[in-house]
Design a protein around this motif. Structure first.
Motif, short mmCIF file in Angstrom:
data_model
loop_
_atom_site.label_atom_id
_atom_site.label_comp_id
_atom_site.label_asym_id
_atom_site.label_seq_id
_atom_site.Cartn_x
_atom_site.Cartn_y
_atom_site.Cartn_z
N GLY A 47 0.78 -1.23 0.00
CA GLY A 47 0.00 0.00 0.00
C GLY A 47 0.81 1.28 0.00
N LYS A 48 2.12 1.17 0.12
CA LYS A 48 2.97 2.37 0.16
C LYS A 48 3.45 2.75 -1.24
CE LYS A 48 4.56 1.43 4.82
NZ LYS A 48 5.68 1.00 5.65
N PRO A 49 3.74 4.04 -1.44
CA PRO A 49 4.28 4.48 -2.74
C PRO A 49 5.74 4.07 -2.88
CG PRO A 49 4.22 6.32 -1.21
CD PRO A 49 3.56 5.16 -0.50
N ARG A 69 1.50 1.84 -6.09
CA ARG A 69 1.46 1.40 -4.70
C ARG A 69 1.93 -0.04 -4.62
NH1 ARG A 69 1.40 5.93 -4.48
NH2 ARG A 69 0.05 7.38 -3.36
#
Length: 150
Positions: A47-49, A69
């Motif tokens: 879920g992180k960039p 993501r």
């Protein structure tokens, strides 16, 4: 026919999202019909960039990673994608534990250099070097793919 490619690295925050974005841009320039995604073998960054310094290196060359993501590889990826492109032998070994290897290739199989893997800039801190190698590998991959779609 749309060709579907998944790029895989360890955490899906440096190499594989960059490979996805670079290959997408280069495929668009060539008019090639591809569906691209990226994933990591680990679950730390879901879920992180993409990692900030990797985004900055890519941005200086005209690639935008900001919308991407991280996600983790799933067994269904072996059904969804025609080709799974990994960044190093550790990624390949991790993929072997998940599914069949007939669709798995090292990204450096497509390079014009003798390099055998894409070093992880998260650890090496060489974001520009990783990006240059990824650009070269993407060109080689698309050259091969383009000859199939011709």
């Amino acid at each position: 026919m749309t060709y579907r490619i998944l790029f895989v690295c360890l955490g899906n925050i440096c190499r594989s999202p960059t490979a996805e974005a670079v290959t997408r841009a280069k495929a668009a320039e060539r008019g090639l019909d591809v569906t691209l995604d990226s994933a990591g073998t680990g679950d730390w960054h879901i879920g992180k960039p993409p990692y900030g310094p990797m985004q900055e290196a890519a941005r200086t060359k005209g690639y935008d990673l900001s919308a991407l993501r991280a996600r983790q590889v799933a067994a269904s990826d072996f059904i969804e994608y025609d080709l799974i492109v990994v960044m190093d032998d550790d990624n390949a070994a991790d993929m072997a534990a998940i599914g069949p290897q007939d669709r798995v290739k090292l990204f450096t199989d497509f390079t014009s250099t003798t390099t055998t893997y894409v070093p992880d800039p998260y650890f090496t801190r060489d974001f520009d070097g990783a990006l240059a190698l990824i650009e070269d590998c993407a060109d080689g991959l698309l050259d091969r793919l383009g000859s199939r779609q011709a």
